[in-house]
Design an enzyme around this catalytic site. Structure first.
Site, PDB file in Angstrom:
ATOM      1  N   ARG A 164       1.013  -0.994  -0.105  1.00 38.06           N
ATOM      2  CA  ARG A 164      -0.009  -0.051   0.007  1.00 38.06           C
ATOM      3  C   ARG A 164       0.873   1.124  -0.138  1.00 38.06           C
ATOM      4  O   ARG A 164       2.043   1.242   0.026  1.00 38.06           O
ATOM      5  CB  ARG A 164      -1.140  -0.119   1.248  1.00 38.06           C
ATOM      6  CG  ARG A 164      -0.522  -0.753   2.569  1.00 38.06           C
ATOM      7  CD  ARG A 164       0.019   0.204   3.740  1.00 38.06           C
ATOM      8  NE  ARG A 164      -0.058   1.475   3.446  1.00 38.06           N
ATOM      9  CZ  ARG A 164       0.841   2.437   3.586  1.00 38.06           C
ATOM     10  NH1 ARG A 164       2.149   1.748   3.697  1.00 38.06           N
ATOM     11  NH2 ARG A 164       0.645   3.553   3.573  1.00 38.06           N
ATOM     12  N   GLY A 165       0.131   2.252  -0.022  1.00 41.87           N
ATOM     13  CA  GLY A 165       0.895   3.524  -0.344  1.00 41.87           C
ATOM     14  C   GLY A 165       1.269   3.964  -1.807  1.00 41.87           C
ATOM     15  O   GLY A 165       1.392   2.728  -2.540  1.00 41.87           O
ATOM     16  N   ALA A 166       0.706   5.079  -2.246  1.00 38.09           N
ATOM     17  CA  ALA A 166       0.484   5.517  -3.596  1.00 38.09           C
ATOM     18  C   ALA A 166       1.734   5.065  -4.456  1.00 38.09           C
ATOM     19  O   ALA A 166       1.623   4.279  -5.355  1.00 38.09           O
ATOM     20  CB  ALA A 166       0.314   7.051  -3.612  1.00 38.09           C
TER      21      ALA A 166
ATOM     22  N   ARG B  84      -7.773  -0.160  -6.677  1.00 38.74           N
ATOM     23  CA  ARG B  84      -8.133   0.821  -5.746  1.00 38.74           C
ATOM     24  C   ARG B  84      -8.110   2.171  -6.624  1.00 38.74           C
ATOM     25  O   ARG B  84      -7.382   2.508  -7.600  1.00 38.74           O
ATOM     26  CB  ARG B  84      -6.855   0.896  -4.828  1.00 38.74           C
ATOM     27  CG  ARG B  84      -6.496  -0.304  -3.885  1.00 38.74           C
ATOM     28  CD  ARG B  84      -5.801   0.296  -2.560  1.00 38.74           C
ATOM     29  NE  ARG B  84      -6.406   0.834  -1.658  1.00 38.74           N
ATOM     30  CZ  ARG B  84      -5.590   1.542  -0.610  1.00 38.74           C
ATOM     31  NH1 ARG B  84      -4.530   1.371  -0.576  1.00 38.74           N
ATOM     32  NH2 ARG B  84      -6.211   2.252   0.153  1.00 38.74           N
TER      33      ARG B  84
ATOM     34  N   GLN C 107      -2.229   2.426   9.872  1.00 38.84           N
ATOM     35  CA  GLN C 107      -0.846   2.629   9.196  1.00 38.84           C
ATOM     36  C   GLN C 107       0.343   3.389  10.142  1.00 38.84           C
ATOM     37  O   GLN C 107       1.352   3.191   9.995  1.00 38.84           O
ATOM     38  CB  GLN C 107      -1.069   3.073   7.802  1.00 38.84           C
ATOM     39  CG  GLN C 107      -1.770   2.606   7.065  1.00 38.84           C
ATOM     40  CD  GLN C 107      -3.189   2.611   6.908  1.00 38.84           C
ATOM     41  OE1 GLN C 107      -3.848   3.283   7.816  1.00 38.84           O
ATOM     42  NE2 GLN C 107      -3.922   2.574   5.986  1.00 38.84           N
TER      43      GLN C 107
ATOM     44  N   ASP D 157      -2.045  10.799  -2.226  1.00 35.31           N
ATOM     45  CA  ASP D 157      -2.671   9.902  -3.173  1.00 35.31           C
ATOM     46  C   ASP D 157      -2.960  10.575  -4.521  1.00 35.31           C
ATOM     47  O   ASP D 157      -2.714   9.865  -5.594  1.00 35.31           O
ATOM     48  CB  ASP D 157      -3.563   8.993  -2.598  1.00 35.31           C
ATOM     49  CG  ASP D 157      -3.127   8.137  -1.573  1.00 35.31           C
ATOM     50  OD1 ASP D 157      -3.042   8.460  -0.430  1.00 35.31           O
ATOM     51  OD2 ASP D 157      -2.877   6.990  -1.982  1.00 35.31           O
TER      52      ASP D 157
ATOM     53  N   ASN E  91      -5.383  12.539   0.815  1.00 35.30           N
ATOM     54  CA  ASN E  91      -4.811  11.731   1.494  1.00 35.30           C
ATOM     55  C   ASN E  91      -5.547  10.897   2.364  1.00 35.30           C
ATOM     56  O   ASN E  91      -6.716  10.934   2.537  1.00 35.30           O
ATOM     57  CB  ASN E  91      -3.520  12.223   2.042  1.00 35.30           C
ATOM     58  CG  ASN E  91      -2.354  11.626   2.736  1.00 35.30           C
ATOM     59  OD1 ASN E  91      -1.876  10.554   2.036  1.00 35.30           O
ATOM     60  ND2 ASN E  91      -1.885  11.697   3.971  1.00 35.30           N
ATOM     61  N   LYS E  92      -4.768   9.992   3.464  1.00 39.34           N
ATOM     62  CA  LYS E  92      -5.399   9.109   4.084  1.00 39.34           C
ATOM     63  C   LYS E  92      -6.274   9.944   4.816  1.00 39.34           C
ATOM     64  O   LYS E  92      -5.911  10.992   5.482  1.00 39.34           O
ATOM     65  CB  LYS E  92      -4.253   8.522   5.152  1.00 39.34           C
ATOM     66  CG  LYS E  92      -4.793   7.490   6.060  1.00 39.34           C
ATOM     67  CD  LYS E  92      -5.841   6.328   5.644  1.00 39.34           C
ATOM     68  CE  LYS E  92      -5.097   5.445   4.526  1.00 39.34           C
ATOM     69  NZ  LYS E  92      -6.235   4.904   3.746  1.00 39.34           N
TER      70      LYS E  92
END
Ligand code: MRU
Length: 414
Positions: free
Chosen positions: A99-101, A142, A252, A293, A303-304
């Site tokens: 995960r993570g862009a 995603r 996270q 993202d 973002n998150k």
């Protein structure tokens, strides 16, 4: 935990909740051979736990696999898994094993290379049709992080240039895809390092830095984006004090950021998401660094979930918020934050995950957007590998993207 993934070309693959204990096809453990290089590396990784010594995403040609650290097991277990099939890659991305862009983009690039290698035809049109099927399938894993479609589009461009424009044989296209995927991966390392250099100019030794989610080494190939200035500062004796928001619901910040920073020797303090105001009010934070993202053309950034709240609190306490974003995360085709598609994830992540007992009444309505949009007015700067964009972002982001275009063959890109 979730399971998902059906091979569909258009529309979303079927997604359903995983029954507890059910098998999830999202890659197999690598390095099962105890004599193997990977097993030895894994043992070392287990011992030091320093993520910075290992790449989050890598290609293993011999095993015909994309190798990732399974992030759903952290911080308890460090395990690398091999992704070989389209379904394994899709599931690993959807289930947040990777995960993570930027890390998602690199996984998709390496993955589609391996899938293209397995397409058994020398006829370009047949090859291209199957390639596009894989591309659309992986792209559906995603929706918010633009790096996923960015990397896949870049791979498709190689196919079209080599095959349709230059008429090269399919075998040449496979080789070109390999090169491009590895370049995307290498580029990520250079890009994040450069973001770190620019980010470091924004802070002073001894500063308190707050971060949200994990935009760290685990979210990229090596340095992270928001953590790159922290890692470079660490190497150069800056002695930052980092506050990591735990980042509900998937933690996270607690599971990944606090883990990787502490293993690297950084002074990191874990706080709950509702504590950022408290540490800022006490003057313990001089800057907020977050990843993102997708950056829209007007500077709004997704973002998150919870990032926008941190940014609002920071504005009140006059703490600058810096969004760290490789140019692969900037999407000038998206005019503003309202146009960014926000992923919604299953309720169980909020009600059940991480708990022995459900922490909410059965059947309660849950809203679980995975990201939120931080308004550009709350952002002091967007730190890219080509410099820091400042307001008005409409102009500065355009300039940064022009620099990126020009540098494609002689700057950071190659
Ligand atoms: O749902 P996740 O864990 O993939 O969300 C990740 C983030 O929001 C990161 O901050 C973002 O992708 C930037 S990673 C350098």
């Amino acid at each position: 935990m979730l399971t998902a993934g059906r091979m569909t070309v258009r529309g979303s693959p079927v997604r359903k909740m995983r029954e507890p204990g059910a098998e999830v096809r999202a890659g197999k453990r690598c390095g099962i051979n105890a004599e193997g290089k990977e097993a030895q590396e894994e043992a070392a990784l287990q011992e030091t736990g320093n993520i910075m010594e290992y790449d989050t995403v890598a290609l293993d040609e011999e095993q015909g696999a994309v190798v990732i650290i399974d992030q759903t097991l952290l911080p308890g277990r460090m395990e690398r898994i091999c992704l070989r099939t389209a379904e394994e890659i899709w599931n690993a991305i959807y289930l947040l094993k990777v995960r993570g862009a930027p890390a998602i983009g690199v996984t998709a690039a390496l993955g589609i290379y391996l899938l293209a290698k397995g397409i058994r035809t020398e006829d370009f049109e047949v090859f291209y049709k199957e390639f596009v099927t894989y591309k659309e399938y992986l792209d559906s894993a995603r929706p918010t992080a633009v790096n996923l479609s960015w990397a896949l589009k870049r791979m498709e461009r190689v196919v079209l240039e080599k095959g349709r424009e230059q008429g090269q044989p399919v075998e040449e296209i496979r080789q070109a895809l390999r090169q491009e995927a590895l370049e995307i991966r290498e580029e990520d390392i250079r890009v994040c390092h450069q973001i770190g250099e620019y980010g470091l100019t924004l802070v002073q030794p001894g500063d308190g830095i707050l971060t949200h989610c994990n935009a760290g080494s685990l979210a990229t190939v090596r340095y992270g984006t928001a953590t790159a200035p922290i890692y470079l500062g660490q190497e150069r004796g800056y002695r930052f004090h980092v506050f990591a928001d735990e980042t509900r619901p998937l933690l996270q910040g607690a599971r990944l950021t606090a883990f990787e920073l502490s293993k690297a020797g950084v002074d990191v303090t874990l706080i709950c998401d509702n504590m950022s105001g408290s540490v800022m009010a006490k003057g313990m934070v001089q800057a907020v660094f977050v990843g993102c993202d997708r950056v829209a053309a007007n500077g709004d950034t997704a973002n998150k979930i919870g990032t926008s709240v941190v940014a609002m609190v920071a504005k009140y306490y006059r703490v600058p918020v810096y969004v760290c974003a490789p140019t692969s995360t900037i999407d000038l085709d998206t005019p503003n934050g309202a146009s960014i598609r926000i992923e919604e994830r299953p309720a169980a992540e909020v009600t059940d995950m991480w708990y022995r007992e459900p922490m909410a009444p059965e059947g309660v309505k849950v809203y679980n957007p995975a990201f939120d949009v931080t308004d550009h007015e709350l952002i002091a700067g967007i730190v890219t590998e080509y410099g820091i964009a400042r307001a008005p972002f409409g102009e500065s982001l355009g300039q940064i993207m022009e620099k990126a275009e020009r540098a494609t063959y002689n700057g950071i890109r190659k």
